[in-house]
Scaffold this motif. Structure first.
Motif, PDB file in Angstrom:
ATOM      1  N   ALA A  55      17.526  -0.118  -8.161  1.00  0.00           N
ATOM      2  CA  ALA A  55      17.239  -1.479  -8.622  1.00  0.00           C
ATOM      3  C   ALA A  55      16.253  -2.116  -7.641  1.00  0.00           C
ATOM      4  O   ALA A  55      16.384  -1.969  -6.423  1.00  0.00           O
ATOM      5  N   PHE A  56      15.269  -2.803  -8.202  1.00  0.00           N
ATOM      6  CA  PHE A  56      14.283  -3.488  -7.381  1.00  0.00           C
ATOM      7  C   PHE A  56      13.683  -4.612  -8.211  1.00  0.00           C
ATOM      8  O   PHE A  56      13.946  -4.721  -9.418  1.00  0.00           O
ATOM      9  N   SER A  57      12.899  -5.453  -7.588  1.00  0.00           N
ATOM     10  CA  SER A  57      12.419  -6.635  -8.294  1.00  0.00           C
ATOM     11  C   SER A  57      11.287  -6.309  -9.271  1.00  0.00           C
ATOM     12  O   SER A  57      10.460  -5.434  -9.021  1.00  0.00           O
ATOM     13  N   ARG A  58      11.295  -7.039 -10.367  1.00  0.00           N
ATOM     14  CA  ARG A  58      10.220  -6.905 -11.352  1.00  0.00           C
ATOM     15  C   ARG A  58       8.891  -7.274 -10.700  1.00  0.00           C
ATOM     16  O   ARG A  58       7.866  -6.654 -10.969  1.00  0.00           O
ATOM     17  N   GLU A  59       8.912  -8.263  -9.832  1.00  0.00           N
ATOM     18  CA  GLU A  59       7.694  -8.686  -9.148  1.00  0.00           C
ATOM     19  C   GLU A  59       7.133  -7.560  -8.272  1.00  0.00           C
ATOM     20  O   GLU A  59       5.919  -7.351  -8.217  1.00  0.00           O
ATOM     21  N   LEU A  60       7.997  -6.815  -7.590  1.00  0.00           N
ATOM     22  CA  LEU A  60       7.547  -5.696  -6.762  1.00  0.00           C
ATOM     23  C   LEU A  60       6.801  -4.677  -7.612  1.00  0.00           C
ATOM     24  O   LEU A  60       5.726  -4.202  -7.234  1.00  0.00           O
ATOM     25  N   LEU A  61       7.346  -4.351  -8.766  1.00  0.00           N
ATOM     26  CA  LEU A  61       6.698  -3.398  -9.653  1.00  0.00           C
ATOM     27  C   LEU A  61       5.354  -3.933 -10.153  1.00  0.00           C
ATOM     28  O   LEU A  61       4.357  -3.215 -10.187  1.00  0.00           O
ATOM     29  N   THR A  62       5.327  -5.201 -10.501  1.00  0.00           N
ATOM     30  CA  THR A  62       4.099  -5.829 -11.003  1.00  0.00           C
ATOM     31  C   THR A  62       2.998  -5.818  -9.947  1.00  0.00           C
ATOM     32  O   THR A  62       1.870  -5.396 -10.210  1.00  0.00           O
ATOM     33  N   VAL A  63       3.317  -6.263  -8.757  1.00  0.00           N
ATOM     34  CA  VAL A  63       2.325  -6.332  -7.674  1.00  0.00           C
ATOM     35  C   VAL A  63       1.899  -4.932  -7.249  1.00  0.00           C
ATOM     36  O   VAL A  63       0.712  -4.666  -7.028  1.00  0.00           O
ATOM     37  N   GLY A  64       2.858  -4.019  -7.167  1.00  0.00           N
ATOM     38  CA  GLY A  64       2.588  -2.672  -6.674  1.00  0.00           C
ATOM     39  C   GLY A  64       1.659  -1.840  -7.535  1.00  0.00           C
ATOM     40  O   GLY A  64       1.118  -0.834  -7.065  1.00  0.00           O
ATOM     41  N   MET A  65       1.453  -2.234  -8.772  1.00  0.00           N
ATOM     42  CA  MET A  65       0.504  -1.498  -9.609  1.00  0.00           C
ATOM     43  C   MET A  65      -0.943  -1.750  -9.175  1.00  0.00           C
ATOM     44  O   MET A  65      -1.811  -0.926  -9.434  1.00  0.00           O
ATOM     45  N   ASP A  66      -1.182  -2.882  -8.509  1.00  0.00           N
ATOM     46  CA  ASP A  66      -2.540  -3.261  -8.122  1.00  0.00           C
ATOM     47  C   ASP A  66      -2.813  -3.205  -6.620  1.00  0.00           C
ATOM     48  O   ASP A  66      -3.966  -3.109  -6.203  1.00  0.00           O
ATOM     49  N   GLU A  67      -1.743  -3.272  -5.816  1.00  0.00           N
ATOM     50  CA  GLU A  67      -1.896  -3.210  -4.361  1.00  0.00           C
ATOM     51  C   GLU A  67      -0.571  -2.765  -3.763  1.00  0.00           C
ATOM     52  O   GLU A  67       0.483  -2.951  -4.371  1.00  0.00           O
ATOM     53  N   PRO A  68      -0.597  -2.164  -2.565  1.00  0.00           N
ATOM     54  CA  PRO A  68       0.658  -1.724  -1.958  1.00  0.00           C
ATOM     55  C   PRO A  68       1.641  -2.883  -1.804  1.00  0.00           C
ATOM     56  O   PRO A  68       1.261  -3.977  -1.400  1.00  0.00           O
ATOM     57  N   ALA A  69       2.897  -2.627  -2.154  1.00  0.00           N
ATOM     58  CA  ALA A  69       3.925  -3.669  -2.088  1.00  0.00           C
ATOM     59  C   ALA A  69       5.260  -3.053  -1.673  1.00  0.00           C
ATOM     60  O   ALA A  69       5.558  -1.909  -2.009  1.00  0.00           O
ATOM     61  N   GLY A  70       6.040  -3.839  -0.955  1.00  0.00           N
ATOM     62  CA  GLY A  70       7.376  -3.416  -0.563  1.00  0.00           C
ATOM     63  C   GLY A  70       7.443  -2.960   0.871  1.00  0.00           C
ATOM     64  O   GLY A  70       6.552  -2.272   1.357  1.00  0.00           O
ATOM     65  N   LEU A  71       8.535  -3.366   1.526  1.00  0.00           N
ATOM     66  CA  LEU A  71       8.766  -2.972   2.908  1.00  0.00           C
ATOM     67  C   LEU A  71      10.121  -2.311   3.083  1.00  0.00           C
ATOM     68  O   LEU A  71      10.425  -1.780   4.138  1.00  0.00           O
ATOM     69  N   GLY A  72      10.937  -2.332   2.058  1.00  0.00           N
ATOM     70  CA  GLY A  72      12.308  -1.844   2.172  1.00  0.00           C
ATOM     71  C   GLY A  72      12.504  -0.482   1.559  1.00  0.00           C
ATOM     72  O   GLY A  72      11.681   0.421   1.711  1.00  0.00           O
ATOM     73  N   ASP A  73      13.606  -0.346   0.833  1.00  0.00           N
ATOM     74  CA  ASP A  73      13.998   0.930   0.251  1.00  0.00           C
ATOM     75  C   ASP A  73      13.077   1.386  -0.876  1.00  0.00           C
ATOM     76  O   ASP A  73      12.991   2.575  -1.165  1.00  0.00           O
ATOM     77  N   VAL A  74      12.427   0.441  -1.542  1.00  0.00           N
ATOM     78  CA  VAL A  74      11.516   0.784  -2.638  1.00  0.00           C
ATOM     79  C   VAL A  74      10.137   0.228  -2.317  1.00  0.00           C
ATOM     80  O   VAL A  74       9.991  -0.944  -1.982  1.00  0.00           O
ATOM     81  N   ARG A  75       9.143   1.106  -2.441  1.00  0.00           N
ATOM     82  CA  ARG A  75       7.754   0.716  -2.191  1.00  0.00           C
ATOM     83  C   ARG A  75       6.912   1.207  -3.366  1.00  0.00           C
ATOM     84  O   ARG A  75       7.166   2.277  -3.911  1.00  0.00           O
ATOM     85  N   VAL A  76       5.921   0.413  -3.732  1.00  0.00           N
ATOM     86  CA  VAL A  76       5.101   0.717  -4.904  1.00  0.00           C
ATOM     87  C   VAL A  76       3.638   0.520  -4.530  1.00  0.00           C
ATOM     88  O   VAL A  76       3.303  -0.429  -3.825  1.00  0.00           O
TER      89      VAL A  76
END
Length: 138
Positions: A55-76
């Protein structure tokens, strides 16, 4: 209208071997948990032999498609043309998968039809959540 959407997709598991292995995965969004997205892998695709869901935030997935995102258990992060990389960090190690960005965008567009960005707070049942937290305290 259903408040839950699911989308099957193929994820390419990145391993130390030069070949990428394709595994099934499912993206899931539930309007009752409006900030979260879940990505599940069936038992056949995991080392443990049991279904694994992250489970991770919808925002993390959205941002991660265009630029590196996330510092924790899930990174995109984006990767080449029409690929997005998801990294899942656990004490046992790191799993990295490539998915088609177009499939992720389609999934996120469908989630916006359930709960628009910026309106998530309207879909929370805080009274119920507080009652659940306090249920075991008494």
């Amino acid at each position: 209208m259903s408040t839950v959407i699911e989308q099957a997709l193929q994820a390419r598991l990145v391993a130390s071997a030069p070949q990428l292995e394709t595994v099934p995965a499912t993206l899931r969004y539930d309007g009752e948990d409006p900030f979260a997205v879940r990505m599940a892998f069936p038992a056949t695709a995991t080392l443990e032999g049991t279904e694994v869901s992250w489970a991770f935030s919808r925002e993390l997935l959205t941002v991660g498609m265009d630029e590196p995102a996330g510092l924790g258990d899930v990174r995109v992060r984006p990767f080449g043309y029409d690929r997005t990389v998801l990294e899942f960090h656990a004490p046992e190690g790191v799993a990295m998968v490539h998915v088609r960005t177009s499939e992720v965008r389609r999934f996120l567009d469908r989630s916006l039809g359930v709960v628009p960005v910026g309106r998530e707070h309207l879909y929370l049942d805080l009274d119920h959540d507080v009652a659940e937290l306090l249920r075991d305290a008494c």
